[in-house]
Write an enzyme that holds these catalytic residues in place. Structure first.
Site, PDB file in Angstrom:
ATOM      1  N   ILE A 157      30.982  55.597   9.637  1.00 49.00           N
ATOM      2  CA  ILE A 157      31.272  56.597   8.559  1.00 49.00           C
ATOM      3  C   ILE A 157      32.333  56.256   7.571  1.00 49.00           C
ATOM      4  O   ILE A 157      32.044  56.451   6.485  1.00 49.00           O
ATOM      5  CB  ILE A 157      31.254  57.989   9.181  1.00 49.00           C
ATOM      6  N   ASP A 176      42.911  51.572  10.970  1.00 49.37           N
ATOM      7  CA  ASP A 176      42.129  51.857  12.216  1.00 49.37           C
ATOM      8  C   ASP A 176      42.752  51.424  13.242  1.00 49.37           C
ATOM      9  O   ASP A 176      43.869  50.478  13.025  1.00 49.37           O
ATOM     10  CB  ASP A 176      40.781  50.801  12.003  1.00 49.37           C
ATOM     11  N   ALA A 231      35.246  64.924  10.880  1.00 49.98           N
ATOM     12  CA  ALA A 231      35.217  63.990  12.443  1.00 49.98           C
ATOM     13  C   ALA A 231      35.259  65.034  13.468  1.00 49.98           C
ATOM     14  O   ALA A 231      34.293  65.554  14.064  1.00 49.98           O
ATOM     15  CB  ALA A 231      36.058  63.012  12.457  1.00 49.98           C
ATOM     16  N   ARG A 232      36.473  65.331  14.098  1.00 51.28           N
ATOM     17  CA  ARG A 232      36.615  66.067  15.306  1.00 51.28           C
ATOM     18  C   ARG A 232      37.760  67.190  14.793  1.00 51.28           C
ATOM     19  O   ARG A 232      38.987  66.729  14.339  1.00 51.28           O
ATOM     20  CB  ARG A 232      36.888  65.400  16.425  1.00 51.28           C
ATOM     21  N   GLU A 261      35.300  76.359  17.858  1.00 49.70           N
ATOM     22  CA  GLU A 261      34.200  76.489  17.096  1.00 49.70           C
ATOM     23  C   GLU A 261      33.061  77.570  17.889  1.00 49.70           C
ATOM     24  O   GLU A 261      32.863  76.950  18.783  1.00 49.70           O
ATOM     25  CB  GLU A 261      33.354  75.400  16.604  1.00 49.70           C
ATOM     26  N   HIS A 280      30.344  73.033  10.396  1.00 51.58           N
ATOM     27  CA  HIS A 280      29.903  72.039  11.264  1.00 51.58           C
ATOM     28  C   HIS A 280      28.446  71.673  10.836  1.00 51.58           C
ATOM     29  O   HIS A 280      27.617  71.697  11.761  1.00 51.58           O
ATOM     30  CB  HIS A 280      30.077  72.267  12.695  1.00 51.58           C
ATOM     31  N   GLY A 282      27.524  69.309   8.735  1.00 50.05           N
ATOM     32  CA  GLY A 282      27.490  67.866   8.088  1.00 50.05           C
ATOM     33  C   GLY A 282      26.192  66.970   8.572  1.00 50.05           C
ATOM     34  O   GLY A 282      25.715  66.300   7.776  1.00 50.05           O
TER      35      GLY A 282
END
Length: 322
Positions: A157, A176, A231-232, A261, A280, A282
């Site tokens: 992604i 990263d 992402a999270r 959530e 959420h 996406g």
């Protein structure tokens, strides 16, 4: 020998057709448990060989203990937060997911949030719908062109987002945890936070990435910087984030994920004037949802029939020496 497949959640119609066809052929029997009561009854009365879930149904130790013949837990998606991979591996259970299946749609969602916040599009559209065309006289917004985009996490992604940012003539830098081959400039986390106008998160949630963006990291960012999280939720310390937004430490926040959530109705990020939060969604585009479910079901059926699934679909293949 017929295999028993347990669905903890619904799947796309095309994937359900595959399961129904396998059932008609006498290859599997399908059990659905979309509530705890039915799940208990099913596990008491049947031996389960395969489990299919999406994002809510839990592939945990309790479930595995109740399914001694379990061969595979399949998650129609990429993240495995709701599957105890370590426990599954210890029990020699294959964990299947759909890596890379949501790269394009999540990347598009991240870019959309950037555009909406950077150009102040949500408020602009809201004012027009309210009949306030004159709001244009106080419009404040900017563009992506020429801005520095900091990508945290250069997986499938992250790489896609970097390409899209490049197409907008943004200066792309990244960080990263692991060495990555990329045409873009890799920097330390601190450097990315300091130089970026927009920072976008594309990392898995592990113990060492939880609250990766906290008070200290937010303070490193530019005062006009926008933070994007598709992402999270737990990658960001939400309490510190609210304080940073209130105090003008950063310029805005766009997210498709939150720590809890659905969030509480009084969650301050939902109504904050500097945020755009989506529910959420996406990966819930028609194309991606179908593809994730179909590929996951195909690989589960292959495993249960003794055939070879797509190698990359078995998340714990290395640990299982496959």
């Amino acid at each position: 020998m017929k295999k028993n497949v347990l669905l903890l959640e619904t799947v796309a119609d095309e994937a359900m057709d595959l399961l129904n066809n396998a059932a008609l052929a006498g290859e599997i029997e399908i059990f659905t448990a979309y509530g705890d009561t039915s799940l208990v009854t099913i596990l008491q009365e049947n031996s389960i060989d395969g489990v299919i879930t999406r994002g809510k149904g839990q592939g945990n130790k309790h479930l595995m203990e109740a399914c001694p013949d379990l061969q595979v837990i399949a998650r129609c998606g990429v993240g495995l937060d709701n599957v105890d991979v370590k426990e599954a591996t210890a029990r020699r259970i294959k964990v299947v997911n759909a890596p890379g299946s949501n790269s394009s749609t999540i990347a598009e969602h991240a870019i959309t949030l950037m555009l909406m916040l950077q150009r102040n599009l949500y408020e602009s559209a809201r004012q027009v719908k309210a009949g306030n065309w004159e709001w244009r006289n106080q419009f404040v917004g900017d563009e992506l062109h020429g801005k520095t985009l900091g990508v945290l996490g250069m997986g499938n992604i992250g790489k896609r987002v970097a390409k899209l940012g490049d197409a907008f003539s943004m200066n792309v830098v990244y960080w990263d945890k692991f060495p990555v081959q990329s045409e873009y400039q890799g920097l330390s986390l601190e450097e990315v936070l300091k130089v970026s106008d927009i920072i976008t998160l594309h990392l898995p949630l592990f113990e060492d990435t939880k609250n990766l963006i906290g008070e200290k990291e937010l303070a490193m960012m530019k005062r006009h910087a926008i933070l994007i999280n598709t992402a999270r939720g737990a990658l960001v310390d939400q309490k510190a984030l609210v304080e940073a937004l209130n105090n003008g430490v950063i310029g805005g926040f766009g997210a498709d994920v939150l720590v809890v959530e659905p969030p509480a109705r009084d969650e301050p990020l939902l109504s904050h004037p500097k945020t755009i939060i989506t529910a959420h969604v996406g990966s819930l585009t028609a194309t991606t949802y179908k593809n994730m479910c179909v590929s996951t079901v195909k690989n589960l059926l292959a495993i249960l029939s003794g055939k070879s699934p797509q190698p990359e679909s078995v998340f714990n293949r290395k640990e299982l020496d496959l």
